[in-house]
Design a protein around this motif. Sequence first.
Motif, PDB file in Angstrom:
ATOM      1  N   PHE A  54       0.767  -1.241   0.000  1.00 29.39           N
ATOM      2  CA  PHE A  54       0.000   0.000   0.000  1.00 29.39           C
ATOM      3  C   PHE A  54       0.798   1.290   0.000  1.00 29.39           C
ATOM      4  CE2 PHE A  54       1.288   0.656   4.299  1.00 29.39           C
ATOM      5  CZ  PHE A  54       1.496  -0.619   4.756  1.00 29.39           C
ATOM      6  N   GLY A  55       2.073   1.260   0.342  1.00 34.47           N
ATOM      7  CA  GLY A  55       2.781   2.510   0.662  1.00 34.47           C
ATOM      8  C   GLY A  55       3.449   3.158  -0.536  1.00 34.47           C
ATOM      9  N   LYS A  56       4.256   4.135  -0.257  1.00 33.15           N
ATOM     10  CA  LYS A  56       4.914   4.884  -1.328  1.00 33.15           C
ATOM     11  C   LYS A  56       5.986   4.000  -1.937  1.00 33.15           C
ATOM     12  CE  LYS A  56       6.872   9.423  -2.241  1.00 33.15           C
ATOM     13  NZ  LYS A  56       6.953  10.794  -1.760  1.00 33.15           N
ATOM     14  N   GLY A  57       5.858   3.744  -3.234  1.00 32.59           N
ATOM     15  CA  GLY A  57       6.828   2.890  -3.911  1.00 32.59           C
ATOM     16  C   GLY A  57       6.583   1.413  -3.731  1.00 32.59           C
ATOM     17  N   TYR A  58       5.547   1.056  -2.960  1.00 30.35           N
ATOM     18  CA  TYR A  58       5.327  -0.359  -2.653  1.00 30.35           C
ATOM     19  C   TYR A  58       4.750  -1.131  -3.844  1.00 30.35           C
ATOM     20  CZ  TYR A  58       6.143   0.500   2.353  1.00 30.35           C
ATOM     21  OH  TYR A  58       6.679   0.824   3.581  1.00 30.35           O
ATOM     22  N   GLU A  59       3.699  -0.615  -4.450  1.00 29.84           N
ATOM     23  CA  GLU A  59       3.082  -1.319  -5.583  1.00 29.84           C
ATOM     24  C   GLU A  59       4.086  -1.473  -6.717  1.00 29.84           C
ATOM     25  OE1 GLU A  59       0.189  -2.714  -5.437  1.00 29.84           O
ATOM     26  OE2 GLU A  59      -0.142  -3.270  -7.530  1.00 29.84           O
ATOM     27  N   GLU A  60       4.883  -0.441  -6.929  1.00 30.01           N
ATOM     28  CA  GLU A  60       5.900  -0.475  -7.998  1.00 30.01           C
ATOM     29  C   GLU A  60       6.917  -1.578  -7.711  1.00 30.01           C
ATOM     30  OE1 GLU A  60       4.717   2.055  -6.288  1.00 30.01           O
ATOM     31  OE2 GLU A  60       4.794   3.948  -7.393  1.00 30.01           O
ATOM     32  N   PHE A  61       7.270  -1.727  -6.430  1.00 32.71           N
ATOM     33  CA  PHE A  61       8.223  -2.763  -6.048  1.00 32.71           C
ATOM     34  C   PHE A  61       7.632  -4.138  -6.315  1.00 32.71           C
ATOM     35  CE2 PHE A  61      11.856  -4.404  -3.970  1.00 32.71           C
ATOM     36  CZ  PHE A  61      11.477  -5.403  -3.091  1.00 32.71           C
ATOM     37  N   TYR A  62       6.358  -4.298  -5.985  1.00 26.19           N
ATOM     38  CA  TYR A  62       5.656  -5.556  -6.221  1.00 26.19           C
ATOM     39  C   TYR A  62       5.663  -5.888  -7.710  1.00 26.19           C
ATOM     40  CZ  TYR A  62       1.424  -8.566  -6.504  1.00 26.19           C
ATOM     41  OH  TYR A  62       0.524  -9.559  -6.774  1.00 26.19           O
ATOM     42  N   ASN A  63       5.354  -4.886  -8.543  1.00 24.77           N
ATOM     43  CA  ASN A  63       5.366  -5.119  -9.987  1.00 24.77           C
ATOM     44  C   ASN A  63       6.730  -5.591 -10.463  1.00 24.77           C
ATOM     45  OD1 ASN A  63       2.716  -4.433 -10.423  1.00 24.77           O
ATOM     46  ND2 ASN A  63       3.158  -2.268 -10.743  1.00 24.77           N
ATOM     47  N   ARG A  64       7.754  -4.927  -9.921  1.00 24.40           N
ATOM     48  CA  ARG A  64       9.124  -5.273 -10.330  1.00 24.40           C
ATOM     49  C   ARG A  64       9.437  -6.724 -10.026  1.00 24.40           C
ATOM     50  NH1 ARG A  64      14.253  -2.495  -7.284  1.00 24.40           N
ATOM     51  NH2 ARG A  64      15.762  -4.162  -7.709  1.00 24.40           N
ATOM     52  N   VAL A  65       9.039  -7.162  -8.815  1.00 23.05           N
ATOM     53  CA  VAL A  65       9.342  -8.539  -8.421  1.00 23.05           C
ATOM     54  C   VAL A  65       8.503  -9.535  -9.228  1.00 23.05           C
ATOM     55  CG1 VAL A  65       9.297 -10.157  -6.485  1.00 23.05           C
ATOM     56  CG2 VAL A  65      10.099  -7.833  -6.143  1.00 23.05           C
ATOM     57  N   GLN A  66       7.275  -9.132  -9.571  1.00 29.11           N
ATOM     58  CA  GLN A  66       6.467 -10.006 -10.427  1.00 29.11           C
ATOM     59  C   GLN A  66       7.207 -10.263 -11.733  1.00 29.11           C
ATOM     60  OE1 GLN A  66       2.800  -7.616 -10.349  1.00 29.11           O
ATOM     61  NE2 GLN A  66       1.701  -9.482  -9.846  1.00 29.11           N
ATOM     62  N   GLU A  67       7.823  -9.181 -12.232  1.00 25.79           N
ATOM     63  CA  GLU A  67       8.524  -9.321 -13.505  1.00 25.79           C
ATOM     64  C   GLU A  67       9.812 -10.111 -13.387  1.00 25.79           C
ATOM     65  OE1 GLU A  67       8.775  -5.362 -15.155  1.00 25.79           O
ATOM     66  OE2 GLU A  67       6.569  -5.247 -15.079  1.00 25.79           O
ATOM     67  N   GLU A  68      10.252 -10.330 -12.155  1.00 23.76           N
ATOM     68  CA  GLU A  68      11.476 -11.118 -11.992  1.00 23.76           C
ATOM     69  C   GLU A  68      11.197 -12.607 -12.088  1.00 23.76           C
ATOM     70  OE1 GLU A  68      13.149  -9.785  -8.295  1.00 23.76           O
ATOM     71  OE2 GLU A  68      13.863  -7.906  -9.168  1.00 23.76           O
ATOM     72  N   GLY A  69       9.930 -12.963 -12.325  1.00 25.32           N
ATOM     73  CA  GLY A  69       9.601 -14.370 -12.542  1.00 25.32           C
ATOM     74  C   GLY A  69       9.244 -15.128 -11.287  1.00 25.32           C
ATOM     75  N   VAL A  70       8.866 -14.392 -10.244  1.00 24.19           N
ATOM     76  CA  VAL A  70       8.433 -15.069  -9.021  1.00 24.19           C
ATOM     77  C   VAL A  70       7.015 -15.588  -9.241  1.00 24.19           C
ATOM     78  CG1 VAL A  70       7.810 -14.654  -6.612  1.00 24.19           C
ATOM     79  CG2 VAL A  70       9.891 -13.634  -7.573  1.00 24.19           C
ATOM     80  N   HIS A  71       6.719 -16.791  -8.759  1.00 24.30           N
ATOM     81  CA  HIS A  71       5.373 -17.358  -8.924  1.00 24.30           C
ATOM     82  C   HIS A  71       4.502 -16.927  -7.747  1.00 24.30           C
ATOM     83  CE1 HIS A  71       7.244 -20.049 -11.852  1.00 24.30           C
ATOM     84  NE2 HIS A  71       8.195 -20.241 -10.958  1.00 24.30           N
ATOM     85  N   PHE A  72       3.394 -16.277  -8.046  1.00 20.00           N
ATOM     86  CA  PHE A  72       2.478 -15.860  -6.978  1.00 20.00           C
ATOM     87  C   PHE A  72       1.252 -16.760  -6.992  1.00 20.00           C
ATOM     88  CE2 PHE A  72       4.292 -12.084  -5.145  1.00 20.00           C
ATOM     89  CZ  PHE A  72       5.216 -11.662  -6.086  1.00 20.00           C
ATOM     90  N   ILE A  73       1.024 -17.449  -5.893  1.00 19.74           N
ATOM     91  CA  ILE A  73      -0.109 -18.381  -5.820  1.00 19.74           C
ATOM     92  C   ILE A  73      -1.096 -17.838  -4.801  1.00 19.74           C
ATOM     93  CG2 ILE A  73      -0.800 -20.726  -5.174  1.00 19.74           C
ATOM     94  CD1 ILE A  73       2.139 -21.487  -6.073  1.00 19.74           C
ATOM     95  N   ARG A  74      -2.291 -17.516  -5.299  1.00 21.34           N
ATOM     96  CA  ARG A  74      -3.292 -16.937  -4.400  1.00 21.34           C
ATOM     97  C   ARG A  74      -3.992 -18.055  -3.636  1.00 21.34           C
ATOM     98  NH1 ARG A  74      -8.593 -15.397  -3.946  1.00 21.34           N
ATOM     99  NH2 ARG A  74      -8.965 -13.398  -2.978  1.00 21.34           N
ATOM    100  N   GLY A  75      -3.446 -18.375  -2.493  1.00 22.77           N
ATOM    101  CA  GLY A  75      -4.023 -19.443  -1.678  1.00 22.77           C
ATOM    102  C   GLY A  75      -3.099 -19.607  -0.489  1.00 22.77           C
TER     103      GLY A  75
END
Lengths: 650, 169, 288
Positions: free
Chosen positions: A437-458
């Motif tokens: 939620f914070g300043k720069g946080y969502e952008e950081f999340y996007n960056r890590v998503q692009e690094e190929g980390v698998h996110f499993i919603r569960g």
Amino acid sequence: MSDHKIGVYVCHCGSNINGVVNCAKVTEEIGKLGEVVVAKDYKYMCSDPGQEMIKNDIREKGLDRVVVAACSPRMHEPTFRRALEGAGLNGYLLEMANIREHVSWVTKDKEEATKKALSLVKGAVKRVKLHEPIEEREVPVTNTTLVLGGGISGIQAALQVAEAGHKVYLIEQKQYIGGNMAKFDKTFPTLDCAACILTPKMVDVGQSPNIELYTSSEVIKVDGYVGNFTVTVREKPRYINHDKCTGCGDCASACIMKNRIPHEFDEGLSKRSAAYIPFPQAVPLKAVIDDENCLLLTRKKCTLACVKACGAKAINFNQHETIHEFKVGSIILATGFDLFDAKRSPQYGYGKYPNVINGLQFERMTNASGPTSGHITLADGTEPKSVAVIHCVGSRDENYNKYCSRVCCMSSVKFAHLVKDHCDAEVYEFYIDMRTFGKGYEEFYNRVQEEGVHFIRGKGAEVAQKDGRLVVKAEDTLLGQYREIPVDMVILNTALEPRVDAEKVAQTLGISRSGDGFFMESHIKLDPVTTTTDGIYLAGCCQSPKDIPDSVAQGSAAAAQSLAIIATGKVKISPISASIDSEQCAGCQICIGLCTYRAIKLNEETLRAEINEAVCKGCGTCAAGCPSGAIKVSHFNDDQLLAQIEGVLA
Amino acid sequence: MNDKFEPKILGILCNWCSYAGADLAGTSRLRYPANIRIVKVMCSGRVEPTLILKAFQEGADGVLISGCHPGDCHYVDGNIKTLRRTPLVARLLTQIGIEPERFKQVWVSASEGERFGKIVEQMVEDIKKVGPYQKKMGDQLDVVMDEVAASAKEAAAAAEEKGGLNCGS
Amino acid sequence: MIAYQYYPGCSLHASARDYDESVKGVLGCLEIKLEEVPDWNCCGATITPSLNQLQAQILPARNLALAAENKGDLIVPCNACYMSLKKVQHNMVKYKEIREGVIDIFSQTGLSLTGMPKVRHLLEMIMEDIGLAKVKEMVTKTLKDIKIVSYSGCQLVRPLGFDDPEDPQALDQLMEALGAKVLPFSQKSHCCGSSLITTQPELAFKMVDSILEEARKVGAEMVVVTCPMCQLNLDAYQGQINNKFNRTGELPIIYFTQLMGLAMGMSKSQLGIQRGIVSSNKALEKIG
């Protein structure tokens, strides 16, 4: 007794009160009572026009008592008292009836609510007739501050007060300052190294002429009141003479217990000796001798290898604990958090399987000055090929803590990034929701998503062992499938909890705790760093889980509170106190034993009890115990309470 | 038993914990019965039997005293003194014919809004079962109250003459 | 003589006759009288709620109505029956619509529901009312450290149930008191697949295989169970499942009351042990 002129004001509070309570009707009925010369209702009594209304009526109609039926007095009693003062009437000639928190917000039936509101206002009217003008006492403020807790919030608060030119006592339980943050590797979202940003602040603390730092210390008693606290602190002996110790570590290398004791700073991932340096960047950079494991201190038998190795002759086994007493104007609590013990959730295998670790352990692992020199390794020393990160272990959980720990989604994403950075492993994040939620946080999340980390919603339901490998079982709710993912290492991101000694600390300081066990603030939105005990402020995770930016902000905020009272140099304290009518007093001395503050003494000459107003806190316990009815408590007299009881039951 | 009987309960709540807890019930918009009328004191230790008896005299069907949990009292141990007084008051009340359901002493902290509501709910239910407080007891009560007040004054006057009582407690 | 009411459930009068035999035998030894609820019906277990919510409540509720309010707690040996009865009891107290719906249908049949007895699993009653000390006293023939894993099954530990859901301890403690060696077992409360063994065998077979394979891995000689459904799945289908997943090693699946009976000196035939499909003879040899 001549008739009073009472003004009664019933507030609508928009529709908060008027939506349930028929304010017009209450006003009408109250207007019929004797001695009520003004009865009005208005949309927002606390607003400027509302307050002006009261002031005008006081001036023009000669009111000498005022009743305001509105929100809780804990909200606006000071506001209305000031309004009365503004019109030349003593603020204690006011009584409020709580018809919002205690009536309109809790009652469904409008008729019942109106009836109840009317009773409460009647009680207030009967009571206010017996009010007497009281002057608030002003006391001087000692311009020193005590900060309890040397983590990032405490450090920030201490530095802020010190920079303003005032003295600070910084009390820290551990042998070093920096708290939990000192253990971190990189911090989100910028991936600043924690030590790099923290160390300058720690060094500032160590060097500031206005900060007196006491490590290995804890607060054992707090006496007094805002502006005038006396805090007793117990400093444990380190058995090291700080003036001589250079922090060279020779004692640690020589100690017989070398590599035998699990090192707390490394979260158990390494072993230390009984004489040791907490960590290379510690402030103060001095050795410590652990009195629970040192052979000399526990068994009185040792070769004293440390003494022989110490060139500076800094070791002194004759040190004792020291008791300090500090006189301070305010206290800032910044005691931080403890992590949820993952052993309480046996389904994750923490403590059972060696490669299941928690977040702090992972921080120590990736830290270049940590036990593995920054390498991510399994228990057998090899590198993992796959790592799972499980969110919400102990948080958002009916079985443990219902709340969300706020920082773990970001730290989980950070862990994923660090794994990718340090080795080639696949990373699987098992989450319920992503809270970045914070300043720069969502952008950081996007960056890590692009690094190929698998996110499993569960949410990771279980960590099992299958065919020699760890397996994480979860329902992938986006795919709608049950999945079992084999991994080499599992990082459990555990909840931030109140410290284990939070109850004791709260009782020592005389503050309340919220339902979740964290220290309670005055108001969760508008007043998050003060407590209902004047002069005691909160900062950081001891109030609720938060990240470093918020902890620092609260540290400054608490410092501002402290500096505010130092700046005015004086503060008003409650004038409510007890006094003894010596004519009624029989000299039985029952009251003396009842006073916890020892404010009552027997006058040896008159053989009557006397109360020291300066010490009395106005609780009224003595008054309740006096068989002669000789004790009066200002603003909470028998006659006032009895009148109110009569009124509310009418 | 009258179905329409709505008990009137006097609640005496301490400022720091219980009153704040009742406020929290309000800010959380929890619903509880409107039967309770709250009077604030600084500490539950302020509560003396006179206040409780007065409540019944004025027609209360029940009295609820609430303070901080032991250990959490803002004035250290005012609530412990309340705890000591409670059984004595309860005994006094039963001796003058007031049923035990009508008097309750609880601990409610500033964060226990929901619990406060449930306590009020339960008390209303319990008192509905015993019915309205019988006014005729009130006459007996008036007599007791007057006697207590009179004898206290007498004792004070007598002690005055003797030059003060030194109980050496 | 302490008396309880007894709801055996369909299985105990049919395919799980041996469980019933061992229950009556063991409780007889402990001088506990069991009075079967007259005219009881099937509880509907876990299947009926997916068909019709209200009717699913009627089946178990009828048993609660037939049981007397004041003749002692209702003891239930089967996990699924236990949870089914507990759930309906909870639903009727908590949800007005369900309570009214059930009472309405009951009134049409002349059945009334004034009060309900407390529903307890047999294991719960033994642990809480009889206690381990008494059980130890009754052991005449210790189980000589026979290696077992205790499989509590999932229905027993669900919300409203008994014992810790992640790591239930009661059955472990009871078996230890009898002299068995209880091995650590991560599958204690993992579902056996229940009736899916017939409707979705692919899935249920995998679930049973996880349980049996883990038991073999930790070195168990027997698996102790508290529920006839679990017993059926782990026992009757073991051959098929072992074939499918290429497993070797048979594991006898035995009821906890059968082991209790053996330890208390009763004979195998008294306890119906011969009824198990995977034979327990070899495993029980060491006990004699």
